[in-house]
Design a protein around this motif. Sequence first.
Motif, PDB file in Angstrom:
ATOM      1  N   GLY A 299       0.761  -1.236   0.000  1.00 34.24           N
ATOM      2  CA  GLY A 299       0.000   0.000   0.000  1.00 34.24           C
ATOM      3  C   GLY A 299       0.789   1.282   0.000  1.00 34.24           C
ATOM      4  N   TYR A 300       2.074   1.209  -0.240  1.00 36.51           N
ATOM      5  CA  TYR A 300       2.898   2.419  -0.232  1.00 36.51           C
ATOM      6  C   TYR A 300       2.922   3.067  -1.619  1.00 36.51           C
ATOM      7  N   ASN A 301       3.075   4.371  -1.653  1.00 44.06           N
ATOM      8  CA  ASN A 301       3.244   5.085  -2.917  1.00 44.06           C
ATOM      9  C   ASN A 301       4.710   4.969  -3.328  1.00 44.06           C
ATOM     10  N   ALA A 302       5.030   3.962  -4.104  1.00 47.09           N
ATOM     11  CA  ALA A 302       6.422   3.667  -4.454  1.00 47.09           C
ATOM     12  C   ALA A 302       6.506   3.195  -5.895  1.00 47.09           C
ATOM     13  N   ASP A 303       7.698   3.346  -6.474  1.00 44.76           N
ATOM     14  CA  ASP A 303       7.970   2.792  -7.803  1.00 44.76           C
ATOM     15  C   ASP A 303       9.471   2.660  -7.943  1.00 44.76           C
ATOM     16  N   SER A 304       9.899   1.925  -8.958  1.00 44.45           N
ATOM     17  CA  SER A 304      11.320   1.624  -9.135  1.00 44.45           C
ATOM     18  C   SER A 304      11.902   2.391 -10.312  1.00 44.45           C
ATOM     19  N   LEU A 305      13.214   2.589 -10.248  1.00 43.00           N
ATOM     20  CA  LEU A 305      13.967   3.234 -11.323  1.00 43.00           C
ATOM     21  C   LEU A 305      15.257   2.447 -11.515  1.00 43.00           C
ATOM     22  N   HIS A 306      15.376   1.789 -12.682  1.00 39.23           N
ATOM     23  CA  HIS A 306      16.565   0.981 -12.947  1.00 39.23           C
ATOM     24  C   HIS A 306      16.829   0.931 -14.440  1.00 39.23           C
ATOM     25  N   GLY A 307      17.940   0.336 -14.811  1.00 37.20           N
ATOM     26  CA  GLY A 307      18.410   0.385 -16.186  1.00 37.20           C
ATOM     27  C   GLY A 307      17.591  -0.379 -17.190  1.00 37.20           C
ATOM     28  N   ASP A 308      16.731  -1.298 -16.751  1.00 37.58           N
ATOM     29  CA  ASP A 308      15.933  -2.070 -17.699  1.00 37.58           C
ATOM     30  C   ASP A 308      14.690  -1.322 -18.185  1.00 37.58           C
ATOM     31  N   LEU A 309      14.393  -0.185 -17.588  1.00 33.12           N
ATOM     32  CA  LEU A 309      13.239   0.596 -18.023  1.00 33.12           C
ATOM     33  C   LEU A 309      13.580   1.359 -19.291  1.00 33.12           C
ATOM     34  N   SER A 310      12.594   1.537 -20.152  1.00 33.89           N
ATOM     35  CA  SER A 310      12.795   2.374 -21.331  1.00 33.89           C
ATOM     36  C   SER A 310      12.888   3.837 -20.892  1.00 33.89           C
ATOM     37  N   GLN A 311      13.386   4.674 -21.791  1.00 36.91           N
ATOM     38  CA  GLN A 311      13.483   6.101 -21.437  1.00 36.91           C
ATOM     39  C   GLN A 311      12.115   6.677 -21.110  1.00 36.91           C
ATOM     40  N   GLN A 312      11.097   6.257 -21.842  1.00 38.67           N
ATOM     41  CA  GLN A 312       9.759   6.763 -21.596  1.00 38.67           C
ATOM     42  C   GLN A 312       9.253   6.332 -20.220  1.00 38.67           C
ATOM     43  N   GLN A 313       9.553   5.091 -19.836  1.00 38.88           N
ATOM     44  CA  GLN A 313       9.158   4.616 -18.514  1.00 38.88           C
ATOM     45  C   GLN A 313       9.903   5.360 -17.420  1.00 38.88           C
ATOM     46  N   ARG A 314      11.194   5.588 -17.627  1.00 32.78           N
ATOM     47  CA  ARG A 314      11.993   6.331 -16.648  1.00 32.78           C
ATOM     48  C   ARG A 314      11.456   7.748 -16.478  1.00 32.78           C
ATOM     49  N   ASP A 315      11.148   8.383 -17.609  1.00 30.64           N
ATOM     50  CA  ASP A 315      10.622   9.753 -17.548  1.00 30.64           C
ATOM     51  C   ASP A 315       9.298   9.789 -16.794  1.00 30.64           C
ATOM     52  N   LYS A 316       8.472   8.771 -17.011  1.00 28.40           N
ATOM     53  CA  LYS A 316       7.169   8.730 -16.334  1.00 28.40           C
ATOM     54  C   LYS A 316       7.348   8.587 -14.832  1.00 28.40           C
ATOM     55  N   VAL A 317       8.257   7.691 -14.423  1.00 29.01           N
ATOM     56  CA  VAL A 317       8.507   7.501 -12.992  1.00 29.01           C
ATOM     57  C   VAL A 317       9.043   8.787 -12.370  1.00 29.01           C
TER      58      VAL A 317
ATOM     59  N   LEU B 130      11.076   6.427  -4.007  1.00 27.80           N
ATOM     60  CA  LEU B 130      11.652   6.031  -5.281  1.00 27.80           C
ATOM     61  C   LEU B 130      12.727   4.986  -4.993  1.00 27.80           C
ATOM     62  N   ILE B 131      12.546   3.766  -5.512  1.00 29.77           N
ATOM     63  CA  ILE B 131      13.481   2.672  -5.273  1.00 29.77           C
ATOM     64  C   ILE B 131      14.411   2.592  -6.477  1.00 29.77           C
ATOM     65  N   ALA B 132      15.718   2.734  -6.267  1.00 29.67           N
ATOM     66  CA  ALA B 132      16.613   2.925  -7.411  1.00 29.67           C
ATOM     67  C   ALA B 132      17.943   2.223  -7.218  1.00 29.67           C
ATOM     68  N   THR B 133      18.593   1.941  -8.344  1.00 32.49           N
ATOM     69  CA  THR B 133      19.982   1.507  -8.343  1.00 32.49           C
ATOM     70  C   THR B 133      20.879   2.737  -8.379  1.00 32.49           C
ATOM     71  N   ASP B 134      22.168   2.540  -8.097  1.00 30.22           N
ATOM     72  CA  ASP B 134      23.110   3.658  -8.106  1.00 30.22           C
ATOM     73  C   ASP B 134      23.155   4.351  -9.461  1.00 30.22           C
ATOM     74  N   VAL B 135      23.247   3.553 -10.523  1.00 27.52           N
ATOM     75  CA  VAL B 135      23.370   4.128 -11.864  1.00 27.52           C
ATOM     76  C   VAL B 135      22.114   4.898 -12.243  1.00 27.52           C
ATOM     77  N   ALA B 136      20.954   4.327 -11.982  1.00 23.09           N
ATOM     78  CA  ALA B 136      19.701   4.970 -12.386  1.00 23.09           C
ATOM     79  C   ALA B 136      19.485   6.278 -11.652  1.00 23.09           C
TER      80      ALA B 136
END
Length: 604
Positions: A266-284, A296-302
Amino acid sequence: MNPFLELGIRHEIVNAITELGFEKPSPIQEKAIPVLLTGNDDFVGLAQTGTGKTAAFGLPLLEQIDFSQKHPQALILCPTRELCLQISKDLEKYAKYLDDARVVAVYGGANISDQLRQIRRGVQIVVATPGRMLDIINRNAIDFSSISYVVLDEADEMLNMGFQEDINNILSETPENKKTWLFSATMPKEVRRIAQKYMVDPVELTVGTKNTGNANIEHQYYLIKARDKYAAFKRIVDYYPEIFGIVFCRTKIETQEIAEALIKDGYNADSLHGDLSQQQRDKVMKRYRERNLQLLIATDVAARGIDVNDVTHVINFSLPDEVENYTHRSGRTARAGKTGISISLINVKELGKIRRIEKIIGKTFEKKQVPQGGEVCEKQLFAIVDKINHVSVNDDQISPYMPAIVESLQDLSKEDIIKRFASLEFNRFLDYYQNAPDLNIDARESGRGDRERGDRGRDRDRDRDRSRSASTGYTRLFINLGAVDEFSRGDMLGFICNNANIPGKSVGKIDMKGVFTFFEVQDHDVENVFQGFKAVDFNGRQVRIERSSGEDRSDRGGRSSRGGGDRYGKSHSRDRRGGSDRGRSYNKDFRDFSGKRRESKSRY
């Protein structure tokens, strides 16, 4: 007189940055700008993230450019597309009142033809990631013969990401008499070597101590058993009702798994990582910047280059493999003079790494206790009271309903009304944390049950057990939507729950493919899924749900094995949000959700 004018920045630029809220230079700006304005020296600037390095090199760079010429005169290299976009947008804002100033962002994940078209139209400043810049050079699509300035921003991170060879190849295409400006948060040996190779007697400027973190950041750690990490993490989040944070994980898989678990809870959360498309990353990132996401749950690079205001907490769900990366992570908070908290969740074996980080950043970590259930409930109660106290009231809108409201509540005293309003949310936490165990351990404990298994093994087993499927009351289903429809697994979870009207905890493993997805749902909710998708289409395409028979063979021969089973999917016009009011119930104010134990809701 404006302090930026005193540094030598022209009126047009000062007017633009004044509109952006620049009042006085940060320490790195105050020291770097006068040196860079001369344009005579190579330069090395060391300062932690969030101190205004973009303006430190961007403002003097704009002073050096001849905007009557349409060829590239400056190249800025940075490690990620997010940072590339951020720098280019900042430069465009600084140059708002400069005629004919053109900046082009060149990065992977976007249409290279559009970028080439912008370069051909004429550009003075190119901001680029190394990989895409090398692609364009190899196409002979850019002329660097007139480049006068090269800026290497976040140089340490570019080297950590393996761009050494690309940087060498790119710099070999630029004139030898150019000036090179290098900016970095840390100064490892690799950065020192690149300075020696490409610079001649550079002016070196350090703000603070080398490799140290921001003085405005509190560094804390929680000592817990590996198996309790996720539970402790949620409890810490619940303890800070106003949290607006970035959570760092080691791997893409861990990032996705933690984000999915949070969404289900139930948390307002989403992920950001290298497998997402640019459009998905921009949306997040758009959702995060607008505060529609709390975590925002993320890797170092993202997360590199994320510049979001007022991030309250950085949480290291897993410590970085490279100790130096801790400085970059913690620098996502306490930006532009604000304060922030950097939290690390560790087991006994990782205490040594905490001590090494302390030596590198020159700061001492404070050992904190995971809050007890009663403490979390108290925090949440007073957050609710504060919210009620500060809520804005639209008298014109609510006045017509007041007589009926007053009549409905007339038998209750003022104290009863207050109790009931506060209990609407408080009871959720009270029920959940009523018998919550103590998750803290002493440093002298060996973890006994954890001794033979580290963090990753425990977390992996926990997540595997949580998602393990059909034999424990789950049914595997098929839906004809997948990654090509720009769904992340978090999006798909919300889409399923929203249309089927089921809680996130009812959905098990989600196995997303290109044009379809397999997902598991608890047996007692299978019929709800079929009923919920009877009349749903997506972008004009009928959505189809089927029971899956046998194993997925999509990776063996390109065809998936699906049983005919039950099937629903009648054409009916719905938008991507699922076509119901539920689809719009995602809380627009992250403060309205503070880790409540409730059914997850999604924007879709």
